[in-house]
Design a protein around this motif. Structure first.
Motif, mmCIF file in Angstrom:
data_model
loop_
_atom_site.group_PDB
_atom_site.id
_atom_site.type_symbol
_atom_site.label_atom_id
_atom_site.label_comp_id
_atom_site.label_asym_id
_atom_site.label_seq_id
_atom_site.Cartn_x
_atom_site.Cartn_y
_atom_site.Cartn_z
ATOM 1 N N LEU A 195 60.305 -45.304 -15.680
ATOM 2 C CA LEU A 195 59.591 -46.568 -15.830
ATOM 3 C C LEU A 195 58.120 -46.270 -15.606
ATOM 4 C CD1 LEU A 195 59.505 -49.653 -16.111
ATOM 5 C CD2 LEU A 195 59.907 -49.780 -13.652
ATOM 6 N N LEU A 196 57.345 -46.383 -16.682
ATOM 7 C CA LEU A 196 55.928 -46.035 -16.597
ATOM 8 C C LEU A 196 55.114 -47.246 -16.202
ATOM 9 C CD1 LEU A 196 56.799 -43.984 -19.408
ATOM 10 C CD2 LEU A 196 54.938 -43.045 -18.068
ATOM 11 N N GLY A 197 53.955 -46.998 -15.568
ATOM 12 C CA GLY A 197 53.045 -48.062 -15.161
ATOM 13 C C GLY A 197 52.193 -48.518 -16.333
ATOM 14 N N GLU A 198 51.055 -49.109 -16.033
ATOM 15 C CA GLU A 198 50.208 -49.708 -17.071
ATOM 16 C C GLU A 198 49.676 -48.699 -18.080
ATOM 17 O OE1 GLU A 198 47.151 -52.182 -15.522
ATOM 18 O OE2 GLU A 198 48.532 -53.289 -14.254
ATOM 19 N N ARG A 199 49.442 -47.476 -17.617
ATOM 20 C CA ARG A 199 48.857 -46.467 -18.516
ATOM 21 C C ARG A 199 49.816 -45.293 -18.670
ATOM 22 N NH1 ARG A 199 42.953 -45.233 -16.368
ATOM 23 N NH2 ARG A 199 43.274 -43.628 -17.925
ATOM 24 N N PHE A 200 50.084 -44.940 -19.919
ATOM 25 C CA PHE A 200 50.855 -43.738 -20.217
ATOM 26 C C PHE A 200 49.871 -42.780 -20.867
ATOM 27 C CE2 PHE A 200 54.770 -41.978 -22.711
ATOM 28 C CZ PHE A 200 54.766 -40.858 -21.911
ATOM 29 N N ASP A 201 49.254 -41.958 -20.015
ATOM 30 C CA ASP A 201 48.233 -41.033 -20.489
ATOM 31 C C ASP A 201 48.253 -39.782 -19.621
ATOM 32 O OD1 ASP A 201 47.017 -41.804 -18.118
ATOM 33 O OD2 ASP A 201 45.538 -43.078 -19.106
ATOM 34 N N PHE A 202 47.237 -38.987 -19.717
ATOM 35 C CA PHE A 202 47.227 -37.706 -19.010
ATOM 36 C C PHE A 202 47.332 -37.865 -17.491
ATOM 37 C CE2 PHE A 202 45.483 -33.694 -17.420
ATOM 38 C CZ PHE A 202 46.303 -32.822 -18.113
ATOM 39 N N THR A 203 46.994 -39.022 -16.957
ATOM 40 C CA THR A 203 47.059 -39.225 -15.503
ATOM 41 C C THR A 203 48.489 -39.112 -14.970
ATOM 42 O OG1 THR A 203 47.228 -41.625 -15.703
ATOM 43 C CG2 THR A 203 45.006 -40.701 -15.466
ATOM 44 N N VAL A 204 49.491 -39.283 -15.814
ATOM 45 C CA VAL A 204 50.875 -39.164 -15.359
ATOM 46 C C VAL A 204 51.505 -37.827 -15.763
ATOM 47 C CG1 VAL A 204 51.233 -41.656 -15.356
ATOM 48 C CG2 VAL A 204 51.882 -40.332 -17.367
ATOM 49 N N HIS A 205 50.681 -36.953 -16.341
ATOM 50 C CA HIS A 205 51.198 -35.689 -16.857
ATOM 51 C C HIS A 205 51.988 -34.913 -15.803
ATOM 52 C CE1 HIS A 205 50.844 -31.325 -17.673
ATOM 53 N NE2 HIS A 205 51.254 -31.723 -18.865
ATOM 54 N N ARG A 206 51.423 -34.743 -14.622
ATOM 55 C CA ARG A 206 52.078 -33.938 -13.580
ATOM 56 C C ARG A 206 53.411 -34.568 -13.177
ATOM 57 N NH1 ARG A 206 52.122 -29.148 -12.452
ATOM 58 N NH2 ARG A 206 49.894 -29.045 -12.284
ATOM 59 N N ASP A 207 53.415 -35.872 -12.924
ATOM 60 C CA ASP A 207 54.650 -36.555 -12.529
ATOM 61 C C ASP A 207 55.686 -36.510 -13.649
ATOM 62 O OD1 ASP A 207 53.598 -37.201 -10.043
ATOM 63 O OD2 ASP A 207 52.798 -39.109 -10.758
ATOM 64 N N PHE A 208 55.231 -36.713 -14.877
ATOM 65 C CA PHE A 208 56.134 -36.664 -16.031
ATOM 66 C C PHE A 208 56.750 -35.272 -16.158
ATOM 67 C CE2 PHE A 208 57.346 -36.332 -20.469
ATOM 68 C CZ PHE A 208 57.854 -37.589 -20.756
ATOM 69 N N HIS A 209 55.917 -34.266 -16.028
ATOM 70 C CA HIS A 209 56.398 -32.882 -16.120
ATOM 71 C C HIS A 209 57.419 -32.593 -15.027
ATOM 72 C CE1 HIS A 209 56.402 -28.532 -15.499
ATOM 73 N NE2 HIS A 209 56.189 -28.465 -16.811
ATOM 74 N N ASP A 210 57.087 -32.954 -13.797
ATOM 75 C CA ASP A 210 57.995 -32.685 -12.688
ATOM 76 C C ASP A 210 59.325 -33.417 -12.859
ATOM 77 O OD1 ASP A 210 56.034 -31.093 -11.626
ATOM 78 O OD2 ASP A 210 55.406 -32.546 -10.098
ATOM 79 N N ALA A 211 59.279 -34.625 -13.380
ATOM 80 C CA ALA A 211 60.491 -35.431 -13.526
ATOM 81 C C ALA A 211 61.353 -34.985 -14.697
ATOM 82 C CB ALA A 211 60.121 -36.905 -13.701
ATOM 83 N N CYS A 212 60.715 -34.608 -15.794
ATOM 84 C CA CYS A 212 61.463 -34.389 -17.036
ATOM 85 C C CYS A 212 61.523 -32.953 -17.505
ATOM 86 C CB CYS A 212 60.841 -35.201 -18.171
ATOM 87 S SG CYS A 212 60.870 -36.946 -17.943
ATOM 88 N N LEU A 213 60.504 -32.189 -17.256
ATOM 89 C CA LEU A 213 60.392 -30.910 -17.935
ATOM 90 C C LEU A 213 60.656 -29.701 -17.053
ATOM 91 C CD1 LEU A 213 57.208 -31.748 -20.021
ATOM 92 C CD2 LEU A 213 59.602 -31.967 -20.697
ATOM 93 N N SER A 214 60.853 -29.934 -15.778
ATOM 94 C CA SER A 214 61.196 -28.816 -14.908
ATOM 95 C C SER A 214 62.689 -28.910 -14.617
ATOM 96 C CB SER A 214 60.386 -28.852 -13.615
ATOM 97 O OG SER A 214 60.647 -30.036 -12.909
ATOM 98 N N GLY A 215 63.332 -27.802 -14.551
ATOM 99 C CA GLY A 215 64.768 -27.798 -14.302
ATOM 100 C C GLY A 215 65.575 -28.023 -15.564
ATOM 101 N N ARG A 216 66.863 -28.205 -15.373
ATOM 102 C CA ARG A 216 67.739 -28.366 -16.544
ATOM 103 C C ARG A 216 67.583 -29.764 -17.119
ATOM 104 N NH1 ARG A 216 71.908 -31.499 -16.366
ATOM 105 N NH2 ARG A 216 72.749 -32.223 -14.402
ATOM 106 N N PRO A 217 67.767 -29.893 -18.431
ATOM 107 C CA PRO A 217 67.650 -31.212 -19.043
ATOM 108 C C PRO A 217 68.793 -32.134 -18.634
ATOM 109 C CG PRO A 217 67.740 -29.462 -20.706
ATOM 110 C CD PRO A 217 67.992 -28.830 -19.390
ATOM 111 N N ALA A 218 68.503 -33.424 -18.574
ATOM 112 C CA ALA A 218 69.548 -34.422 -18.355
ATOM 113 C C ALA A 218 70.301 -34.619 -19.671
ATOM 114 C CB ALA A 218 68.919 -35.734 -17.905
ATOM 115 N N ARG A 219 71.449 -35.267 -19.602
ATOM 116 C CA ARG A 219 72.208 -35.534 -20.828
ATOM 117 C C ARG A 219 71.474 -36.550 -21.705
ATOM 118 N NH1 ARG A 219 75.760 -38.724 -23.156
ATOM 119 N NH2 ARG A 219 76.022 -40.240 -21.518
ATOM 120 N N SER A 220 70.830 -37.530 -21.069
ATOM 121 C CA SER A 220 70.091 -38.535 -21.832
ATOM 122 C C SER A 220 68.891 -39.028 -21.024
ATOM 123 C CB SER A 220 70.997 -39.711 -22.212
ATOM 124 O OG SER A 220 71.454 -40.368 -21.052
ATOM 125 N N TYR A 221 67.975 -39.661 -21.748
ATOM 126 C CA TYR A 221 66.741 -40.159 -21.137
ATOM 127 C C TYR A 221 66.461 -41.567 -21.649
ATOM 128 C CZ TYR A 221 65.808 -35.273 -20.056
ATOM 129 O OH TYR A 221 65.894 -33.985 -19.584
#
Length: 100
Positions: free
Chosen positions: A17-43
């Protein structure tokens, strides 16, 4: 934090669930949540609170798609307002992701 994360362990579904802005300011959190580790079955990417999105957001979505298995990935983008839906369609993302 402009990003809230929920992982349904039973369904192996990661919801962002993203806040008001979906831009580079969330890059680190997005990466840590989605792109590190094994992929989830769905998103689920919930854009219900997003007022603005830039090209880095589109890049993050493409990286997520690649990480999740490309054409085999199951990624739904939900609650996008009409302006964001228009941006996603112009960029051709309606052919890469399921838009709800």
């Amino acid at each position: 934090m402009s990003l809230t994360i929920h992982h349904d362990n039973e369904q192996d579904c990661l919801t962002l669930l993203l806040g008001e802005r979906f831009d580079f300011t969330v890059h680190r959190d997005f990466h840590d949540a989605c792109l590190s580790g094994r992929p989830a079955r769905s998103y689920v990417i919930d854009l219900g609170e997003v007022n603005s999105m830039d090209s880095s957001a589109l890049g993050m979505l493409l990286l997520l798609r690649e990480h999740a298995g490309g054409e085999r990935s199951e990624i739904r983008i939900v609650n996008a307002g009409s302006e964001l839906r228009g941006t996603l369609r112009v960029a051709g993302f309606d052919r890469l992701f399921v838009l709800h």
